[in-house]
Design a protein around this motif. Structure first.
Motif, PDB file in Angstrom:
ATOM      1  N   ALA A   1     -25.918  -8.298 -13.195  1.00 37.39           N
ATOM      2  CA  ALA A   1     -25.929  -7.850 -14.585  1.00 37.39           C
ATOM      3  C   ALA A   1     -24.797  -6.896 -14.890  1.00 37.39           C
ATOM      4  O   ALA A   1     -24.253  -6.896 -15.989  1.00 37.39           O
ATOM      5  CB  ALA A   1     -27.267  -7.177 -14.901  1.00 37.39           C
ATOM      6  N   SER A   2     -24.409  -6.048 -13.931  1.00 36.01           N
ATOM      7  CA  SER A   2     -23.398  -5.040 -14.210  1.00 36.01           C
ATOM      8  C   SER A   2     -22.002  -5.626 -14.153  1.00 36.01           C
ATOM      9  O   SER A   2     -21.765  -6.609 -13.451  1.00 36.01           O
ATOM     10  CB  SER A   2     -23.517  -3.895 -13.197  1.00 36.01           C
TER      11      SER A   2
ATOM     12  N   ASN B   1     -20.869   8.273 -12.933  1.00 39.91           N
ATOM     13  CA  ASN B   1     -22.094   8.017 -12.185  1.00 39.91           C
ATOM     14  C   ASN B   1     -21.763   7.916 -10.698  1.00 39.91           C
ATOM     15  O   ASN B   1     -21.028   7.030 -10.279  1.00 39.91           O
ATOM     16  CB  ASN B   1     -22.750   6.717 -12.669  1.00 39.91           C
ATOM     17  N   ARG B   2     -22.325   8.803  -9.903  1.00 40.23           N
ATOM     18  CA  ARG B   2     -22.014   8.849  -8.477  1.00 40.23           C
ATOM     19  C   ARG B   2     -23.190   8.382  -7.610  1.00 40.23           C
ATOM     20  O   ARG B   2     -23.213   8.663  -6.411  1.00 40.23           O
ATOM     21  CB  ARG B   2     -21.604  10.265  -8.079  1.00 40.23           C
TER      22      ARG B   2
ATOM     23  N   GLY C   1     -39.513   9.648 -16.957  1.00 39.84           N
ATOM     24  CA  GLY C   1     -39.015   8.426 -16.334  1.00 39.84           C
ATOM     25  C   GLY C   1     -37.668   8.007 -16.901  1.00 39.84           C
ATOM     26  O   GLY C   1     -36.904   8.826 -17.442  1.00 39.84           O
ATOM     27  N   PHE C   2     -37.373   6.726 -16.786  1.00 39.34           N
ATOM     28  CA  PHE C   2     -36.131   6.180 -17.335  1.00 39.34           C
ATOM     29  C   PHE C   2     -36.282   5.969 -18.834  1.00 39.34           C
ATOM     30  O   PHE C   2     -37.374   5.667 -19.328  1.00 39.34           O
ATOM     31  CB  PHE C   2     -35.800   4.837 -16.672  1.00 39.34           C
ATOM     32  N   ASP C   3     -35.191   6.110 -19.563  1.00 35.98           N
ATOM     33  CA  ASP C   3     -35.188   5.828 -20.997  1.00 35.98           C
ATOM     34  C   ASP C   3     -35.039   4.324 -21.174  1.00 35.98           C
ATOM     35  O   ASP C   3     -33.968   3.758 -20.936  1.00 35.98           O
ATOM     36  CB  ASP C   3     -34.042   6.570 -21.676  1.00 35.98           C
ATOM     37  N   ALA C   4     -36.114   3.665 -21.612  1.00 34.86           N
ATOM     38  CA  ALA C   4     -36.137   2.211 -21.699  1.00 34.86           C
ATOM     39  C   ALA C   4     -35.304   1.657 -22.848  1.00 34.86           C
ATOM     40  O   ALA C   4     -35.129   0.437 -22.953  1.00 34.86           O
ATOM     41  CB  ALA C   4     -37.582   1.722 -21.835  1.00 34.86           C
ATOM     42  N   THR C   5     -34.761   2.532 -23.710  1.00 33.10           N
ATOM     43  CA  THR C   5     -33.924   2.045 -24.809  1.00 33.10           C
ATOM     44  C   THR C   5     -32.519   1.684 -24.338  1.00 33.10           C
ATOM     45  O   THR C   5     -31.766   1.050 -25.071  1.00 33.10           O
ATOM     46  CB  THR C   5     -33.829   3.089 -25.944  1.00 33.10           C
ATOM     47  N   PHE C   6     -32.156   2.090 -23.110  1.00 28.40           N
ATOM     48  CA  PHE C   6     -30.838   1.769 -22.574  1.00 28.40           C
ATOM     49  C   PHE C   6     -30.821   0.336 -22.049  1.00 28.40           C
ATOM     50  O   PHE C   6     -31.786  -0.125 -21.450  1.00 28.40           O
ATOM     51  CB  PHE C   6     -30.479   2.705 -21.417  1.00 28.40           C
ATOM     52  N   PHE C   7     -29.688  -0.355 -22.247  1.00 30.33           N
ATOM     53  CA  PHE C   7     -29.475  -1.642 -21.580  1.00 30.33           C
ATOM     54  C   PHE C   7     -28.780  -1.418 -20.243  1.00 30.33           C
ATOM     55  O   PHE C   7     -29.137  -1.988 -19.226  1.00 30.33           O
ATOM     56  CB  PHE C   7     -28.634  -2.580 -22.452  1.00 30.33           C
ATOM     57  N   GLY C   8     -27.773  -0.578 -20.262  1.00 34.31           N
ATOM     58  CA  GLY C   8     -27.088  -0.142 -19.048  1.00 34.31           C
ATOM     59  C   GLY C   8     -27.004   1.371 -19.055  1.00 34.31           C
ATOM     60  O   GLY C   8     -27.288   2.021 -20.076  1.00 34.31           O
ATOM     61  N   TYR C   9     -26.673   1.948 -17.913  1.00 32.33           N
ATOM     62  CA  TYR C   9     -26.466   3.391 -17.771  1.00 32.33           C
ATOM     63  C   TYR C   9     -27.740   4.223 -17.878  1.00 32.33           C
ATOM     64  O   TYR C   9     -27.674   5.454 -17.890  1.00 32.33           O
ATOM     65  CB  TYR C   9     -25.433   3.915 -18.795  1.00 32.33           C
ATOM     66  N   GLY C  10     -28.899   3.579 -17.950  1.00 33.97           N
ATOM     67  CA  GLY C  10     -30.144   4.337 -17.997  1.00 33.97           C
ATOM     68  C   GLY C  10     -30.405   5.106 -16.720  1.00 33.97           C
ATOM     69  O   GLY C  10     -31.042   6.165 -16.742  1.00 33.97           O
ATOM     70  N   ASP C  11     -29.877   4.618 -15.603  1.00 33.08           N
ATOM     71  CA  ASP C  11     -30.006   5.341 -14.341  1.00 33.08           C
ATOM     72  C   ASP C  11     -29.138   6.608 -14.374  1.00 33.08           C
ATOM     73  O   ASP C  11     -29.602   7.698 -14.019  1.00 33.08           O
ATOM     74  CB  ASP C  11     -29.641   4.442 -13.159  1.00 33.08           C
TER      75      ASP C  11
END
Length: 210
Positions: A209-210, A149-150, A168-178
């Motif tokens: 969070a990250s 991820n850059r 849009g964003f995939d809301a099933t992700f907790f992280g890495y959805g961006d």
């Protein structure tokens, strides 16, 4: 219709939220909507936001998660461009103005370079998160994003209609959805804009969070 929307995503970072909001208010681009989405904060962030007359505040009734909250903001934004700022990060004053001046009709995602700051807002050199502040080459984004991820989320400005058309964003992700969204944008052959200027400050602290 404002030129851009500053989408401030908030969750239990009241210590840093006023400084983040101030960095939005200090933008040299004055035609800017400020939209805050609070995802169920319990530390006083909701009360702070409700008292800000220049901020359009949405209080999620329950904690939806990062990417579902971002989708709420994308749907509610009143501008063609949406710039995301996490409530513990900061923008340099000319960030939005410089991004708006740089984007072409082919660009779906515009990101900037930047640097790290600590809990007190002081610059942190090197790679405090285990990686240097990332850079993207707009010429071959898919190849680069397939490796790592850059793009820092707080550096991006998104073309609203294009991103919503992608789902849009995939809301099933907790992280890495961006990261997942950037890959989808690149795979679809949509354009990236890159400003190699230090216009975003990513805060490194114990409560993130990250």
């Amino acid at each position: 219709m404002p030129k851009a929307t500053a989408l401030l995503t908030c969750y239990n970072h009241l210590r840093h939220l006023p400084e983040a909001l101030d960095s939005v208010r200090r933008q040299t681009e004055s035609d800017l909507e400020i939209l805050a989405i609070d995802d169920g904060s319990t530390d006083g962030s909701r009360e702070f936001l409700a008292a800000q007359p220049d901020v359009r505040t949405v209080l999620n009734p329950v904690n939806l998660g990062t990417y579902a909250s971002l989708n709420v903001g994308l749907r509610l934004a009143r501008s063609p461009w949406v710039a995301i700022l996490n409530d513990d990060d900061l923008w340099e004053p000319e960030k939005i103005e410089r991004q708006l001046a740089s984007v072409s009709s082919e660009v779906a995602v515009c990101c900037t370079f930047g640097g790290f700051v600590d809990d007190q807002g002081k610059a942190v050199e090197g790679a405090p998160q285990g990686f240097p502040f990332p850079k993207l080459d707009a010429e071959n984004p898919l190849e680069q994003l397939a490796r790592n991820n850059r793009i820092i989320v707080s550096s991006v400005m998104l073309r609203r209609e294009t991103i919503l058309a992608l789902g849009g964003f995939d809301a099933t992700f907790f992280g890495y959805g961006d990261w997942h969204l950037w890959l989808r944008v690149a795979k679809a052959g949509l354009g990236f804009g890159v400003l190699d200027e230090a216009l975003t400050r990513y805060r490194v602290h114990a409560g993130q969070a990250s």
